[in-house]
Motif scaffolding. Structure first.
Motif, PDB file in Angstrom:
ATOM      1  N   ASN A  92      44.188  40.403  47.917  1.00  0.00           N
ATOM      2  CA  ASN A  92      43.757  39.334  47.791  1.00  0.00           C
ATOM      3  C   ASN A  92      42.490  39.331  48.806  1.00  0.00           C
ATOM      4  OD1 ASN A  92      43.314  36.200  48.801  1.00  0.00           O
ATOM      5  ND2 ASN A  92      44.804  36.203  46.942  1.00  0.00           N
ATOM      6  N   PRO A  93      41.170  38.946  48.571  1.00  0.00           N
ATOM      7  CA  PRO A  93      40.032  38.819  49.260  1.00  0.00           C
ATOM      8  C   PRO A  93      40.068  37.771  50.371  1.00  0.00           C
ATOM      9  CG  PRO A  93      39.390  37.682  47.230  1.00  0.00           C
ATOM     10  CD  PRO A  93      40.818  38.286  47.041  1.00  0.00           C
ATOM     11  N   VAL A  94      41.012  37.182  50.489  1.00  0.00           N
ATOM     12  CA  VAL A  94      41.152  35.759  51.573  1.00  0.00           C
ATOM     13  C   VAL A  94      42.286  36.454  52.497  1.00  0.00           C
ATOM     14  CG1 VAL A  94      41.792  33.644  52.105  1.00  0.00           C
ATOM     15  CG2 VAL A  94      40.345  34.026  50.072  1.00  0.00           C
ATOM     16  N   THR A  95      43.548  36.562  51.986  1.00  0.00           N
ATOM     17  CA  THR A  95      44.705  37.042  52.696  1.00  0.00           C
ATOM     18  C   THR A  95      44.742  38.776  53.065  1.00  0.00           C
ATOM     19  OG1 THR A  95      45.973  37.404  50.826  1.00  0.00           O
ATOM     20  CG2 THR A  95      45.992  35.127  51.823  1.00  0.00           C
ATOM     21  N   TYR A  96      43.814  39.392  52.207  1.00  0.00           N
ATOM     22  CA  TYR A  96      44.096  40.780  52.305  1.00  0.00           C
ATOM     23  C   TYR A  96      45.568  41.415  51.974  1.00  0.00           C
ATOM     24  CZ  TYR A  96      39.556  40.309  54.454  1.00  0.00           C
ATOM     25  OH  TYR A  96      38.363  40.196  54.847  1.00  0.00           O
ATOM     26  N   LEU A  97      46.135  40.481  51.166  1.00  0.00           N
ATOM     27  CA  LEU A  97      47.600  41.017  50.976  1.00  0.00           C
ATOM     28  C   LEU A  97      47.548  41.537  49.352  1.00  0.00           C
ATOM     29  CD1 LEU A  97      49.573  38.391  52.609  1.00  0.00           C
ATOM     30  CD2 LEU A  97      49.298  40.848  53.466  1.00  0.00           C
ATOM     31  N   LYS A  98      48.468  42.679  49.433  1.00  0.00           N
ATOM     32  CA  LYS A  98      48.905  42.983  47.745  1.00  0.00           C
ATOM     33  C   LYS A  98      49.123  42.141  46.772  1.00  0.00           C
ATOM     34  CE  LYS A  98      51.946  45.767  46.982  1.00  0.00           C
ATOM     35  NZ  LYS A  98      52.907  46.924  47.145  1.00  0.00           N
ATOM     36  N   ALA A  99      48.624  42.117  45.447  1.00  0.00           N
ATOM     37  CA  ALA A  99      49.045  41.048  44.440  1.00  0.00           C
ATOM     38  C   ALA A  99      50.263  41.689  43.909  1.00  0.00           C
ATOM     39  CB  ALA A  99      47.969  40.877  43.500  1.00  0.00           C
ATOM     40  N   THR A 100      51.064  40.826  43.319  1.00  0.00           N
ATOM     41  CA  THR A 100      52.311  41.346  42.681  1.00  0.00           C
ATOM     42  C   THR A 100      52.725  40.282  41.494  1.00  0.00           C
ATOM     43  OG1 THR A 100      54.045  40.544  44.290  1.00  0.00           O
ATOM     44  CG2 THR A 100      53.322  43.015  44.360  1.00  0.00           C
ATOM     45  N   ASN A 101      53.169  40.847  40.407  1.00  0.00           N
ATOM     46  CA  ASN A 101      53.590  39.921  39.442  1.00  0.00           C
ATOM     47  C   ASN A 101      52.830  38.881  39.109  1.00  0.00           C
ATOM     48  OD1 ASN A 101      56.177  41.275  39.360  1.00  0.00           O
ATOM     49  ND2 ASN A 101      56.821  40.305  41.265  1.00  0.00           N
ATOM     50  N   THR A 102      51.328  39.244  38.663  1.00  0.00           N
ATOM     51  CA  THR A 102      50.577  38.307  38.343  1.00  0.00           C
ATOM     52  C   THR A 102      49.498  38.895  37.401  1.00  0.00           C
ATOM     53  OG1 THR A 102      48.999  36.776  39.144  1.00  0.00           O
ATOM     54  CG2 THR A 102      48.953  38.998  40.380  1.00  0.00           C
ATOM     55  N   THR A 103      48.943  38.054  36.520  1.00  0.00           N
ATOM     56  CA  THR A 103      47.524  38.477  35.782  1.00  0.00           C
ATOM     57  C   THR A 103      46.461  37.562  36.140  1.00  0.00           C
ATOM     58  OG1 THR A 103      49.422  38.660  34.012  1.00  0.00           O
ATOM     59  CG2 THR A 103      47.057  38.446  33.329  1.00  0.00           C
ATOM     60  N   PHE A 104      45.276  38.419  36.162  1.00  0.00           N
ATOM     61  CA  PHE A 104      44.036  38.007  36.685  1.00  0.00           C
ATOM     62  C   PHE A 104      42.947  38.693  35.953  1.00  0.00           C
ATOM     63  CE2 PHE A 104      45.540  41.252  39.401  1.00  0.00           C
ATOM     64  CZ  PHE A 104      44.378  41.957  39.754  1.00  0.00           C
ATOM     65  N   SER A 105      41.847  38.170  35.951  1.00  0.00           N
ATOM     66  CA  SER A 105      40.597  38.753  35.785  1.00  0.00           C
ATOM     67  C   SER A 105      39.696  39.204  36.908  1.00  0.00           C
ATOM     68  CB  SER A 105      39.736  37.910  34.773  1.00  0.00           C
ATOM     69  OG  SER A 105      40.144  37.396  33.706  1.00  0.00           O
ATOM     70  N   TYR A 106      39.257  40.350  36.724  1.00  0.00           N
ATOM     71  CA  TYR A 106      38.345  40.772  37.852  1.00  0.00           C
ATOM     72  C   TYR A 106      37.224  41.638  37.396  1.00  0.00           C
ATOM     73  CZ  TYR A 106      37.298  43.219  42.303  1.00  0.00           C
ATOM     74  OH  TYR A 106      36.776  43.686  43.251  1.00  0.00           O
ATOM     75  N   ASN A 107      36.018  41.223  37.721  1.00  0.00           N
ATOM     76  CA  ASN A 107      34.938  42.235  37.488  1.00  0.00           C
ATOM     77  C   ASN A 107      34.742  42.674  35.779  1.00  0.00           C
ATOM     78  OD1 ASN A 107      33.935  41.945  40.022  1.00  0.00           O
ATOM     79  ND2 ASN A 107      34.467  44.143  40.702  1.00  0.00           N
ATOM     80  N   GLY A 108      34.929  41.462  34.729  1.00  0.00           N
ATOM     81  CA  GLY A 108      35.069  41.782  33.449  1.00  0.00           C
ATOM     82  C   GLY A 108      36.142  42.401  33.013  1.00  0.00           C
ATOM     83  N   MET A 109      37.232  42.605  33.862  1.00  0.00           N
ATOM     84  CA  MET A 109      38.423  43.174  33.327  1.00  0.00           C
ATOM     85  C   MET A 109      39.353  42.222  33.271  1.00  0.00           C
ATOM     86  SD  MET A 109      38.203  46.874  35.051  1.00  0.00           S
ATOM     87  CE  MET A 109      37.861  46.164  36.872  1.00  0.00           C
ATOM     88  N   SER A 110      40.489  42.340  32.165  1.00  0.00           N
ATOM     89  CA  SER A 110      41.673  41.365  32.243  1.00  0.00           C
ATOM     90  C   SER A 110      42.898  42.293  32.758  1.00  0.00           C
ATOM     91  CB  SER A 110      42.080  40.983  30.988  1.00  0.00           C
ATOM     92  OG  SER A 110      43.284  40.179  31.014  1.00  0.00           O
ATOM     93  N   LEU A 111      43.205  42.021  33.894  1.00  0.00           N
ATOM     94  CA  LEU A 111      44.248  42.835  34.673  1.00  0.00           C
ATOM     95  C   LEU A 111      45.939  42.096  34.783  1.00  0.00           C
ATOM     96  CD1 LEU A 111      41.784  44.262  37.164  1.00  0.00           C
ATOM     97  CD2 LEU A 111      42.608  45.429  34.969  1.00  0.00           C
ATOM     98  N   THR A 112      46.689  42.935  35.083  1.00  0.00           N
ATOM     99  CA  THR A 112      47.982  42.414  35.291  1.00  0.00           C
ATOM    100  C   THR A 112      48.476  43.354  36.507  1.00  0.00           C
ATOM    101  OG1 THR A 112      50.035  42.066  34.604  1.00  0.00           O
ATOM    102  CG2 THR A 112      49.318  43.803  33.604  1.00  0.00           C
ATOM    103  N   ALA A 113      49.287  42.723  37.580  1.00  0.00           N
ATOM    104  CA  ALA A 113      50.167  43.391  38.376  1.00  0.00           C
ATOM    105  C   ALA A 113      51.552  43.160  38.511  1.00  0.00           C
ATOM    106  CB  ALA A 113      49.635  42.967  39.833  1.00  0.00           C
ATOM    107  N   ASP A 114      52.207  44.395  38.578  1.00  0.00           N
ATOM    108  CA  ASP A 114      53.721  44.424  38.486  1.00  0.00           C
ATOM    109  C   ASP A 114      54.305  44.020  39.631  1.00  0.00           C
ATOM    110  OD1 ASP A 114      53.729  46.817  39.622  1.00  0.00           O
ATOM    111  OD2 ASP A 114      54.157  48.207  37.920  1.00  0.00           O
ATOM    112  N   ASN A 115      55.706  44.264  39.754  1.00  0.00           N
ATOM    113  CA  ASN A 115      56.468  43.948  40.989  1.00  0.00           C
ATOM    114  C   ASN A 115      56.033  44.895  42.027  1.00  0.00           C
ATOM    115  OD1 ASN A 115      57.806  46.144  39.987  1.00  0.00           O
ATOM    116  ND2 ASN A 115      59.793  45.088  39.936  1.00  0.00           N
TER     117      ASN A 115
END
Length: 528
Positions: A345-368
């Motif tokens: 996360n660009p605000v907290t700098y913490l790793k994302a988990t269990n979430t789906t999001f778009s980033y730089n033209g890509m549709s991505l998902t993060a597992d646990n």
């Protein structure tokens, strides 16, 4: 009768003359004795005066006392001599009277009275003479003025006075020498005291604090007069030597300014005395863990206190985990780590988990566990080449958005035969580390398209193919004009004009892909 009368008158006159002469002799003897004694005192005073001249002025009081003592002694002796002279004169008078016919009582009384008067006068004269000699002790009398005494007592008195004066002079000289030595000792001690080191002394390239020429042992954080000379300050000293640079004190490391020797009172990134750089807080303590500096977060090793110089996933001082790059900066966004992508996360700098999001033209998902995958085929392909395009820019100056667009167009999103068989996304011919594949390829000539078999480079993965593409443009001078350009439209136009592709619509096709998938954001991610 008349003759008897004349005889009596003659005899009486003779007696008066005899008495007068006797009295005069007595007075002359006393005066002579006074002169001799006075001369002896003056000689003694002269010796004392010479002694004074040869010794220090500090002994003058002692010498003056000695001179006074000699004068007093001489006065007593002179008085005794005067008395002796009176007795001698009286005896002489008695003898003279006995020789004469008859001395009547009145004449005897007169003689006694005259003798007493003479004695009193002699004593007074002696005292005046001695006093005068004492008051003029600084003047040396001429030795030729000594009057020869007619009595042995006077001579003995003179010798005794001279001997006593010499002894007094010798004693005075000795006392004066001792006093002079004491004065010299005090002067040497004063000089030694004035040269004793006190306070801060600059020596051996640093400062040492002295107290009466001595230094305190051990290491202490002490409140001392300021080295600058104004007020007091705290200094870390070891054996009274002011310390600077990085120093350990009670379990923590502190930084002391090498110019002022004071503990740093503001945050700064400083160079130590051995050349390494450290982050120091406003309390002067060397920092470790995650620290903010000029808008970015850095990580400093808690053991070495040095900024991290390699990519790592680290635990902060408060327990959270962060991704740190090889520049020591805490990373955010999409980061590749051990063959997988993670999102921070660009605000907290913490790793994302269990979430789906778009980033730089890509549709991505993060597992646990935080591992990122693309939710679409195109996103999966873009994810595979993302980091390689950023590294191509860092190493060779080829814009990431243009590289990605070329890979999409020339490999059909990574689905071409050359891409699937050799991970070759750009159709670069030749071999890569000796590896290649032979494939049929269409060529365009004067008669139109025709096919030939050619060698093409074979790569271990898409990553190597993308980076090698950057090197290909970098190593061919015909493309040097497009390196490090920051406008994707400029780069695509130069690629076409430089002859990279023969299609007349090559530049416009690349521009269309870039805008459609928002690939210009990749340039921003690369720091362009």
């Amino acid at each position: 009768m008349e003759s008897k009368k004349h005889y009596k008158l003659y005899k009486s006159g003779k007696q008066w003359k005899t008495l007068a002469i006797t009295a005069a002799v007595a007075v002359a003897g006393v005066v002579s004795l006074n002169n001799v004694t006075a001369n002896a005192d003056v000689t003694s005073s002269a010796v004392a005066t010479v002694a004074v001249a040869q010794t220090s002025s500090a002994s003058s009081v002692v010498l003056e006392s000695s001179t006074s003592a000699v004068a007093t002694s001489s006065t007593s002796e002179a008085s005794a001599a005067a008395s002796s002279a009176v007795v001698s004169s009286s005896a002489s008078s008695s003898v003279t009277s006995a020789t004469s016919s008859v001395v009547d009582a009145a004449s005897a009384s007169t003689v006694a009275s005259s003798a007493d008067t003479a004695a009193t006068s002699a004593t007074s004269s002696s005292e005046v003479s001695v006093t005068s000699a004492s008051s003029e002790a600084s003047t040396v009398s001429d030795s030729s003025s000594v009057v020869t005494s007619t009595t042995s007592l006077t001579s003995q008195s003179t010798e005794s006075a001279t001997s006593d004066s010499a002894d007094s002079s010798a004693t005075s000289t000795q006392d004066s020498s001792v006093t002079s030595a004491e004065v010299v000792t005090r002067e040497v001690a004063a000089v030694a005291t004035s040269s004793t080191k006190n306070g801060w002394v600059s020596e051996n390239g640093t400062y040492t604090y002295y107290t009466n020429g001595k230094v305190a042992s051990g290491e202490n954080y002490s409140y001392l007069p300021s080295i600058s000379g104004t007020g007091y300050n705290w200094y870390l000293v070891k054996d009274s030597v002011a310390l600077s640079g990085v120093q350990k004190w009670y379990g923590s490391y502190y930084y002391f300014d090498p110019t002022t020797y004071l503990k740093l009172d503001h945050q700064d990134y400083v160079k130590s005395q051995w050349g390494d750089w450290y982050m120091v807080g406003s309390d002067g303590i060397v920092q470790s863990g995650v620290q903010k500096w000029y808008g970015k977060y850095y990580y400093f090793d808690p053991v070495t206190y040095l900024k991290l110089d390699h990519q790592d996933y680290v635990k902060s001082q408060w327990g959270d985990w962060y991704m740190v790059g090889s520049d020591g900066i805490v990373q955010s966004g999409l980061v590749q780590w051990y063959g997988h992508y993670y999102y921070f996360n660009p605000v907290t700098y913490l790793k994302a988990t269990n979430t789906t999001f778009s980033y730089n033209g890509m549709s991505l998902t993060a597992d646990n566990t935080g591992i990122i995958t693309g939710t679409t085929t195109s996103s999966q392909f873009l994810l595979k080449i993302y980091q390689a395009t950023l590294d191509g820019w860092k190493e060779y100056g080829v814009l990431p958005s243009v590289t990605a667009a070329q890979a999409i167009l020339e490999s059909g999103w990574g689905q071409s035969a050359l891409a699937t068989e050799a991970n070759n996304l750009f159709g670069i011919k030749g071999s890569y580390n000796g590896q290649y594949v032979i494939m049929s390829t269409a060529e365009y000539g004067s008669g139109g398209y025709y096919y030939v078999n050619a060698e093409f480079r074979k790569y271990p993965s898409f990553y190597e193919s993308v980076v090698d593409h950057g090197y290909f443009l970098y190593s061919n001078s015909r493309y040097s004009n497009l390196l490090h350009q920051t406008s994707y439209a400029t780069v695509t136009s130069l690629l076409q004009s430089d002859g990279y592709a023969t299609s007349p619509t090559y530049a416009s096709s690349l521009n269309n892909v870039i805008t459609t998938y928002g690939l210009q954001s990749w340039d921003t991610a690369a720091g362009v």
